[in-house]
Design a protein around this motif. Structure first.
Motif, PDB file in Angstrom:
ATOM      1  N   ASN A  60     -55.777 -51.071  -1.439  1.00 46.34           N
ATOM      2  CA  ASN A  60     -55.499 -50.652  -2.470  1.00 46.34           C
ATOM      3  C   ASN A  60     -56.000 -50.405  -3.372  1.00 46.34           C
ATOM      4  OD1 ASN A  60     -52.705 -49.252  -1.349  1.00 46.34           O
ATOM      5  ND2 ASN A  60     -52.370 -52.173  -0.732  1.00 46.34           N
ATOM      6  N   ALA A  61     -56.035 -49.355  -4.908  1.00 47.89           N
ATOM      7  CA  ALA A  61     -57.433 -49.470  -6.067  1.00 47.89           C
ATOM      8  C   ALA A  61     -56.469 -50.251  -6.933  1.00 47.89           C
ATOM      9  CB  ALA A  61     -57.541 -48.594  -5.772  1.00 47.89           C
ATOM     10  N   TYR A  62     -57.477 -50.803  -7.802  1.00 45.50           N
ATOM     11  CA  TYR A  62     -56.456 -51.651  -8.912  1.00 45.50           C
ATOM     12  C   TYR A  62     -56.558 -50.732  -9.933  1.00 45.50           C
ATOM     13  CZ  TYR A  62     -57.484 -56.663  -8.100  1.00 45.50           C
ATOM     14  OH  TYR A  62     -56.680 -57.757  -7.090  1.00 45.50           O
ATOM     15  N   PRO A  63     -55.374 -50.026 -10.045  1.00 45.79           N
ATOM     16  CA  PRO A  63     -54.930 -49.469 -10.885  1.00 45.79           C
ATOM     17  C   PRO A  63     -55.870 -48.869 -12.503  1.00 45.79           C
ATOM     18  CG  PRO A  63     -53.045 -50.233 -10.973  1.00 45.79           C
ATOM     19  CD  PRO A  63     -54.137 -51.629 -10.407  1.00 45.79           C
ATOM     20  N   VAL A  64     -56.904 -47.525 -12.334  1.00 43.86           N
ATOM     21  CA  VAL A  64     -57.971 -47.013 -13.364  1.00 43.86           C
ATOM     22  C   VAL A  64     -56.972 -46.699 -14.986  1.00 43.86           C
ATOM     23  CG1 VAL A  64     -59.711 -46.373 -14.619  1.00 43.86           C
ATOM     24  CG2 VAL A  64     -59.455 -47.167 -12.439  1.00 43.86           C
ATOM     25  N   ILE A  65     -56.154 -47.663 -16.005  1.00 44.92           N
ATOM     26  CA  ILE A  65     -55.202 -47.801 -17.106  1.00 44.92           C
ATOM     27  C   ILE A  65     -56.610 -46.170 -18.114  1.00 44.92           C
ATOM     28  CG2 ILE A  65     -54.444 -49.028 -18.955  1.00 44.92           C
ATOM     29  CD1 ILE A  65     -53.696 -50.877 -16.677  1.00 44.92           C
ATOM     30  N   SER A  66     -55.413 -45.368 -18.334  1.00 42.46           N
ATOM     31  CA  SER A  66     -56.426 -44.879 -19.843  1.00 42.46           C
ATOM     32  C   SER A  66     -54.896 -45.083 -20.940  1.00 42.46           C
ATOM     33  CB  SER A  66     -56.554 -43.738 -19.686  1.00 42.46           C
ATOM     34  OG  SER A  66     -56.913 -43.119 -20.570  1.00 42.46           O
ATOM     35  N   LEU A  67     -55.078 -45.409 -22.433  1.00 44.32           N
ATOM     36  CA  LEU A  67     -54.295 -45.545 -23.271  1.00 44.32           C
ATOM     37  C   LEU A  67     -54.313 -44.552 -24.336  1.00 44.32           C
ATOM     38  CD1 LEU A  67     -54.287 -49.391 -23.825  1.00 44.32           C
ATOM     39  CD2 LEU A  67     -52.525 -48.320 -22.896  1.00 44.32           C
ATOM     40  N   SER A  68     -53.741 -43.970 -25.218  1.00 45.39           N
ATOM     41  CA  SER A  68     -53.310 -42.816 -26.015  1.00 45.39           C
ATOM     42  C   SER A  68     -52.683 -43.481 -26.727  1.00 45.39           C
ATOM     43  CB  SER A  68     -52.668 -41.694 -25.068  1.00 45.39           C
ATOM     44  OG  SER A  68     -52.349 -40.775 -26.124  1.00 45.39           O
ATOM     45  N   PHE A  69     -52.895 -43.500 -28.141  1.00 43.65           N
ATOM     46  CA  PHE A  69     -51.505 -44.036 -29.309  1.00 43.65           C
ATOM     47  C   PHE A  69     -51.833 -42.775 -30.368  1.00 43.65           C
ATOM     48  CE2 PHE A  69     -53.179 -48.400 -28.931  1.00 43.65           C
ATOM     49  CZ  PHE A  69     -51.952 -49.051 -27.468  1.00 43.65           C
ATOM     50  N   ALA A  76     -48.735 -43.612 -14.484  1.00 46.08           N
ATOM     51  CA  ALA A  76     -47.330 -44.331 -15.409  1.00 46.08           C
ATOM     52  C   ALA A  76     -46.866 -44.842 -14.485  1.00 46.08           C
ATOM     53  CB  ALA A  76     -46.367 -43.156 -15.037  1.00 46.08           C
ATOM     54  N   GLY A  77     -45.703 -45.792 -15.037  1.00 42.26           N
ATOM     55  CA  GLY A  77     -44.934 -46.875 -14.199  1.00 42.26           C
ATOM     56  C   GLY A  77     -45.163 -48.199 -15.398  1.00 42.26           C
ATOM     57  N   GLY A  78     -46.634 -48.448 -15.626  1.00 39.40           N
ATOM     58  CA  GLY A  78     -46.291 -49.391 -15.995  1.00 39.40           C
ATOM     59  C   GLY A  78     -45.249 -50.150 -16.988  1.00 39.40           C
ATOM     60  N   VAL A  79     -45.929 -51.359 -18.310  1.00 38.60           N
ATOM     61  CA  VAL A  79     -44.792 -51.526 -19.444  1.00 38.60           C
ATOM     62  C   VAL A  79     -45.738 -51.962 -20.359  1.00 38.60           C
ATOM     63  CG1 VAL A  79     -43.020 -53.323 -20.079  1.00 38.60           C
ATOM     64  CG2 VAL A  79     -42.914 -52.978 -17.280  1.00 38.60           C
ATOM     65  N   ILE A  82     -47.656 -55.979 -41.317  1.00 38.15           N
ATOM     66  CA  ILE A  82     -49.155 -56.280 -41.421  1.00 38.15           C
ATOM     67  C   ILE A  82     -50.026 -56.844 -40.159  1.00 38.15           C
ATOM     68  CG2 ILE A  82     -50.494 -56.450 -43.514  1.00 38.15           C
ATOM     69  CD1 ILE A  82     -47.797 -55.432 -45.441  1.00 38.15           C
ATOM     70  N   GLY A  83     -50.648 -56.313 -40.055  1.00 37.90           N
ATOM     71  CA  GLY A  83     -51.976 -56.925 -39.880  1.00 37.90           C
ATOM     72  C   GLY A  83     -52.651 -56.562 -38.136  1.00 37.90           C
ATOM     73  N   PRO A  84     -53.418 -56.896 -37.325  1.00 39.64           N
ATOM     74  CA  PRO A  84     -53.783 -56.403 -35.801  1.00 39.64           C
ATOM     75  C   PRO A  84     -52.324 -56.828 -34.909  1.00 39.64           C
ATOM     76  CG  PRO A  84     -55.300 -58.183 -36.652  1.00 39.64           C
ATOM     77  CD  PRO A  84     -54.694 -57.868 -37.565  1.00 39.64           C
ATOM     78  N   ARG A  85     -52.237 -55.937 -34.289  1.00 43.02           N
ATOM     79  CA  ARG A  85     -51.256 -55.875 -33.242  1.00 43.02           C
ATOM     80  C   ARG A  85     -51.714 -55.336 -31.555  1.00 43.02           C
ATOM     81  NH1 ARG A  85     -49.274 -59.631 -36.196  1.00 43.02           N
ATOM     82  NH2 ARG A  85     -48.198 -58.638 -38.124  1.00 43.02           N
ATOM     83  N   PRO A  86     -52.080 -56.501 -31.085  1.00 42.62           N
ATOM     84  CA  PRO A  86     -52.334 -55.892 -29.723  1.00 42.62           C
ATOM     85  C   PRO A  86     -51.174 -55.913 -28.431  1.00 42.62           C
ATOM     86  CG  PRO A  86     -53.085 -58.790 -30.911  1.00 42.62           C
ATOM     87  CD  PRO A  86     -52.075 -58.017 -31.356  1.00 42.62           C
ATOM     88  N   ILE A  87     -51.626 -54.559 -28.253  1.00 40.20           N
ATOM     89  CA  ILE A  87     -50.642 -53.913 -27.600  1.00 40.20           C
ATOM     90  C   ILE A  87     -51.121 -54.058 -25.777  1.00 40.20           C
ATOM     91  CG2 ILE A  87     -49.059 -51.525 -27.290  1.00 40.20           C
ATOM     92  CD1 ILE A  87     -48.532 -53.133 -29.783  1.00 40.20           C
ATOM     93  N   THR A  88     -50.264 -54.081 -25.120  1.00 46.12           N
ATOM     94  CA  THR A  88     -51.012 -54.735 -23.428  1.00 46.12           C
ATOM     95  C   THR A  88     -50.305 -53.891 -23.018  1.00 46.12           C
ATOM     96  OG1 THR A  88     -51.267 -56.935 -24.212  1.00 46.12           O
ATOM     97  CG2 THR A  88     -51.085 -56.429 -22.047  1.00 46.12           C
ATOM     98  N   TYR A  89     -50.714 -53.047 -22.074  1.00 42.66           N
ATOM     99  CA  TYR A  89     -50.485 -52.107 -20.940  1.00 42.66           C
ATOM    100  C   TYR A  89     -50.435 -52.822 -19.206  1.00 42.66           C
ATOM    101  CZ  TYR A  89     -48.378 -47.765 -17.965  1.00 42.66           C
ATOM    102  OH  TYR A  89     -48.222 -47.087 -17.173  1.00 42.66           O
ATOM    103  N   THR A  90     -49.658 -53.350 -18.734  1.00 43.49           N
ATOM    104  CA  THR A  90     -49.707 -53.133 -17.538  1.00 43.49           C
ATOM    105  C   THR A  90     -48.830 -52.935 -15.802  1.00 43.49           C
ATOM    106  OG1 THR A  90     -49.010 -56.067 -18.563  1.00 43.49           O
ATOM    107  CG2 THR A  90     -48.778 -55.427 -15.986  1.00 43.49           C
ATOM    108  N   VAL A  91     -49.726 -52.419 -15.028  1.00 41.20           N
ATOM    109  CA  VAL A  91     -49.412 -51.176 -14.047  1.00 41.20           C
ATOM    110  C   VAL A  91     -49.827 -52.062 -13.239  1.00 41.20           C
ATOM    111  CG1 VAL A  91     -51.383 -49.955 -14.355  1.00 41.20           C
ATOM    112  CG2 VAL A  91     -49.286 -49.290 -13.954  1.00 41.20           C
ATOM    113  N   VAL A 145     -54.330 -54.738 -16.276  1.00 39.27           N
ATOM    114  CA  VAL A 145     -53.924 -55.171 -17.112  1.00 39.27           C
ATOM    115  C   VAL A 145     -55.161 -54.746 -18.159  1.00 39.27           C
ATOM    116  CG1 VAL A 145     -52.993 -56.772 -18.883  1.00 39.27           C
ATOM    117  CG2 VAL A 145     -52.527 -57.022 -16.873  1.00 39.27           C
ATOM    118  N   GLN A 146     -54.794 -53.202 -19.605  1.00 37.50           N
ATOM    119  CA  GLN A 146     -55.303 -53.408 -20.976  1.00 37.50           C
ATOM    120  C   GLN A 146     -54.865 -53.405 -21.665  1.00 37.50           C
ATOM    121  OE1 GLN A 146     -57.131 -49.292 -21.596  1.00 37.50           O
ATOM    122  NE2 GLN A 146     -58.365 -49.495 -19.866  1.00 37.50           N
ATOM    123  N   THR A 147     -55.843 -53.947 -23.132  1.00 36.71           N
ATOM    124  CA  THR A 147     -55.023 -54.303 -24.632  1.00 36.71           C
ATOM    125  C   THR A 147     -56.260 -53.200 -25.433  1.00 36.71           C
ATOM    126  OG1 THR A 147     -54.605 -56.560 -23.543  1.00 36.71           O
ATOM    127  CG2 THR A 147     -54.504 -56.104 -25.820  1.00 36.71           C
TER     128      THR A 147
END
Length: 200
Positions: free
Chosen positions: A29-38, A58-61, A79-88, A96-98
C-alpha cells in the motif's frame, strides 16, 4: 510500491521430488499523496466569512483552530498564523500534511458609519429598490430609515446578522419618484445621505 501484485510460491524439495505451494500475492500500500486547496487564499482577514477547505485524496480529516469539517472560519480561528492539518490513510499507511492560514486583523476595515467608504449605496438613481454594501466590520445590526422631502418617515427596516461585505436590500416600489433622505444608525453612530428614486 513497484512490487505491488508480485506473486510468490514456496517450492519444497525432498527425496521424492518437489512440491509447489499455492500462490501468495503481495500487496504493497502506498502512502497517500496529499494536495491541499484553500479557497480563496491562505491570507485572510478575521472579519472574512467562512470558506471551504479541501484536499485530495478524499476521506481524510481536517483539524486545527477555526476548522469545522471542511470549513474554516477566520473569526473563530482568531488573529495569527493558524496551522491546518489534513490526515488521510490508505489501508493503514497514514499521511499528514499541514498548511498555515494567516489571519490578519485588517484595521482598515474598522470604519464607523460616518467614515468613507463604510457604506456604499447603489444604484443611484434607482427604479424602486437599492442596496447598501457594508465596507466595515464594526456592525452586526443597522437601522435603515428613509424620509421624503417633507421629513416624513416612509420606510424603516432593521438589518441584522451583518458582517464585512454584507449587502442590505431596500425595496421602495411603493414610493413616488423623487429625492429621499437615507439615515443609517447603529448605536450612537449614524450616517445620512441622499438618494434619488426614479421609476421607469
Amino acid at each position: 510500491i513497484a512490487q505491488n501484485g508480485y506473486r510468490f510460491r514456496v517450492v519444497v524439495t525432498a527425496g521424492c521430488g518437489s512440491v509447489n505451494s499455492g500462490v501468495a500475492i503481495l500487496t504493497v500500500n502506498a502512502y497517500p499523496v496529499i494536495s491541499l486547496s484553500f479557497s480563496p487564499t491562505t491570507v485572510v482577514c478575521v472579519s472574512d466569512p467562512a470558506f471551504s477547505i479541501s484536499a485530495t485524496p478524499a476521506g481524510g480529516v481536517f483539524s486545527g483552530t477555526g476548522v469545522s469539517g471542511t470549513t474554516f472560519t477566520p473569526s473563530v480561528a482568531g488573529i495569527g498564523p493558524r496551522p491546518i492539518t489534513y490526515t488521510v490513510s490508505n489501508a493503514g499507511c497514514q499521511s499528514v500534511q499541514t498548511r498555515t492560514i494567516l489571519v490578519n486583523e485588517c484595521p482598515e476595515r474598522h470604519l464607523r458609519l460616518q467614515d468613507f467608504p463604510a457604506t456604499v449605496v447603489y444604484p443611484i438613481p434607482n427604479a424602486g429598490d437599492f442596496h447598501i454594501r457594508l465596507n466595515t466590520d464594526l456592525y452586526t445590526t443597522i437601522n435603515v430609515k428613509l424620509y421624503n422631502s417633507l421629513g416624513q418617515l416612509v420606510k424603516e427596516q432593521v438589518a441584522t446578522g451583518l458582517s464585512y461585505g454584507s449587502v442590505i436590500d431596500v425595496h421602495t416600489f411603493n414610493l413616488a419618484n423623487g429625492a429621499y433622505h437615507l439615515y443609517l444608525t447603529s448605536g450612537s453612530d449614524k450616517k445620512a445621505t441622499s438618494i434619488l428614486i426614479q421609476k421607469l
